[in-house]
Design an enzyme around this catalytic site. Structure first.
Site, mmCIF file in Angstrom:
data_model
loop_
_atom_site.group_PDB
_atom_site.id
_atom_site.type_symbol
_atom_site.label_atom_id
_atom_site.label_comp_id
_atom_site.label_asym_id
_atom_site.label_seq_id
_atom_site.Cartn_x
_atom_site.Cartn_y
_atom_site.Cartn_z
ATOM 1 C CB SER A 158 -0.959 -0.032 1.193
ATOM 2 O OG SER A 158 -1.917 0.979 1.107
ATOM 3 C CG ASP A 199 -2.732 4.201 -1.431
ATOM 4 O OD1 ASP A 199 -3.422 3.963 -2.434
ATOM 5 O OD2 ASP A 199 -2.791 3.498 -0.397
ATOM 6 C CG ASP A 202 -2.890 -0.408 -2.406
ATOM 7 O OD1 ASP A 202 -2.951 0.758 -1.980
ATOM 8 O OD2 ASP A 202 -3.510 -1.352 -1.874
ATOM 9 C CG ASP A 237 -6.086 0.823 -0.610
ATOM 10 O OD1 ASP A 237 -5.256 1.756 -0.563
ATOM 11 O OD2 ASP A 237 -6.106 -0.112 0.215
#
Length: 445
Positions: free
Chosen positions: A102, A241, A243, A245
């Site tokens: 992430s 960000d 990833d 999400d």
């Protein structure tokens, strides 16, 4: 419930090459997950990843383990986490696997699973996988090995899905938008989505090299996008960000619009259209300003523990649809099963178009109260929060703040820290109150 040894609240995560984040564990994890998942369903698993250099290593290891357990593997390549959740659903796969840490730096990585409906994997299934991890790896017979293929049109499928969340009667023509992809998984997705909807897009953080993900860009480092919005005279900015999400936004004045303000925009828009079911779920860290602004509109508000997993649990318990964190994890269960930064941005832009309003105008009725967070380190096994002195300091501050303020004390789950958070109308007073409580914690530490 039995305590989990490997899985945390968001899968397995750590520094690459140490602890649990090794290729050996990834191979064994793929096999163990394959053993559990092969007991039913399609025996098909999708793997996606972000842009970290270690993603290729972990992808190969997981692929080998799953194949050894007899599962067919479909590779997506670098794709946002919510894209893996979406394609897991549409391909009717038994599970989706995301290789990502992430918003963490490139030297970290992680592995998490989605179930066949695109939601986080059930706790009981994770426990079953952990039980299999304790067993020796035994490969299925050669004719039962899983096959591996690549989803060639994964990017196009997800772009069309994202665009489908924007009302067909509107376009983004005339808007200049800065899009920060954090050198992460959205680098080849997000700019295309907003361009195809009609916006003029200035992309930054869109040149990943395997080691620059989240490095001074993205939703956890807003300086670059704020500067770019002002320099380019853009209407707004969207920061994602690593990833994809999580989302933060920037208005035309270069001011950050955080997850709490995004939740307010989405709730107001849903209420104005008569489609708001119940209220809004935030977390213990959500700004009191969100609570007060929603109260003024008679929109119920509830707080969960910090973490999008807990926001989701409370949404399901209350049968509500909209929730999230001030850090930018936004859930709208009418538009997906997990946090999706691109879709959340599209929903905010849809609200702007429906109401013919700017980002500043949509957030003007919500007053963000000053919030101060002080971390106090302590030693020993005792709990400073149980001290009468700390309790007395908290009670004094809460009495002085009244209904226009809030105090939250909590112990860190990973470090010997007490987090002291105070909100109120006046920043200097809030800072003094936070230091008063922090001093009380220090005196008993």
């Amino acid at each position: 419930m039995k305590e989990r040894k490997f899985f945390g609240t968001d899968g397995i995560r750590g520094k690459v090459g140490s602890g649990q984040m090794t290729p050996e564990l990834a191979l064994k994890l793929g096999w163990a997950a394959g053993r559990v998942l092969s007991r039913s369903g399609t025996k098909k698993v999708i793997i996606g990843k972000d842009t970290r250099i270690s993603g290729y290593m972990f992808e190969s290891a997981l692929e080998a383990g799953l194949s050894a357990a007899g599962l067919n593997v479909m590779l997506m390549g670098p794709m946002p986490t919510p894209a893996v959740a979406y394609l897991t659903r549409t391909f009717r796969a038994e599970a989706g696997v995301v290789i990502s840490a992430s918003h963490n730096p490139y030297y970290d990585n992680g592995i998490k699973f989605f179930s066949t409906d695109g939601s986080k994997l059930d706790d009981n299934l994770e426990l079953e996988i952990e039980a299999e991890l304790e067993k020796p790896l035994v490969c299925v017979e050669s004719h039962l090995l899983g096959k591996v293929s690549r989803i060639e049109d994964a990017r196009g499928r997800y772009i069309e899905y994202c665009k489908g969340n924007f009302p067909a009667e509107h376009t983004l023509t005339g808007l200049k938008i800065v899009v920060d992809c954090a050198h992460g998984a959205t680098y080849h997705i997000a700019p295309a989505v907003f361009r195809e909807l009609g916006a003029e897009v200035i992309a930054i953080g869109d040149k990943p090299n395997g080691m620059n993900i989240n490095d001074k860009v993205g939703a956890t480092s807003m300086g670059k996008i704020c500067e770019t919005v002002l320099a380019e005279n853009a209407d707004l900015g969207i920061a994602l960000d690593g990833d994809g999400d999580r989302i933060m936004m920037v208005n035309s004045k270069g001011e950050v619009i955080d997850g709490d303000q995004i939740l307010y925009i989405l709730a107001c828009d849903a209420k104005s259209r008569g489609v708001l079911r119940g209220g809004v779920v935030g977390t213990l860290m959500s700004n009191l300003g969100l609570d007060l602004a929603l109260q003024a509109l008679d929109i119920p508000f509830a707080r969960s523990k910090v973490g999008d997993r807990y926001v989701m649990e409370l949404l399901k318990e209350l049968d509500w649809r909209i929730g999230g964190e001030n850090s930018g994890h936004i859930l709208n269960l009418d538009h997906g099963t997990t946090g999706d930064g691109i879709v959340a941005g599209i929903l905010v832009l849809a609200a702007m178009r429906r109401q013919n309003a700017t980002l500043e105008e949509l957030t003007s009725a919500m007053e963000m109260l000053p919030q101060v967070l002080v971390n106090v380190r302590f030693e020993g096994e005792h709990d400073p929060l149980k001290s009468d002195k700390v309790k007395a300091a908290q009670a004094q501050v809460e009495s002085e703040l009244g209904v226009r303020g809030r105090v939250l004390l909590r112990k860190s789950g990973t470090e010997p820290l007490i987090r002291v958070m105070v909100e109120g109308d006046d920043h200097s007073a809030v800072l003094a109150h936070a230091n008063l409580i922090a001093d009380a914690v220090k005196s008993v530490s």
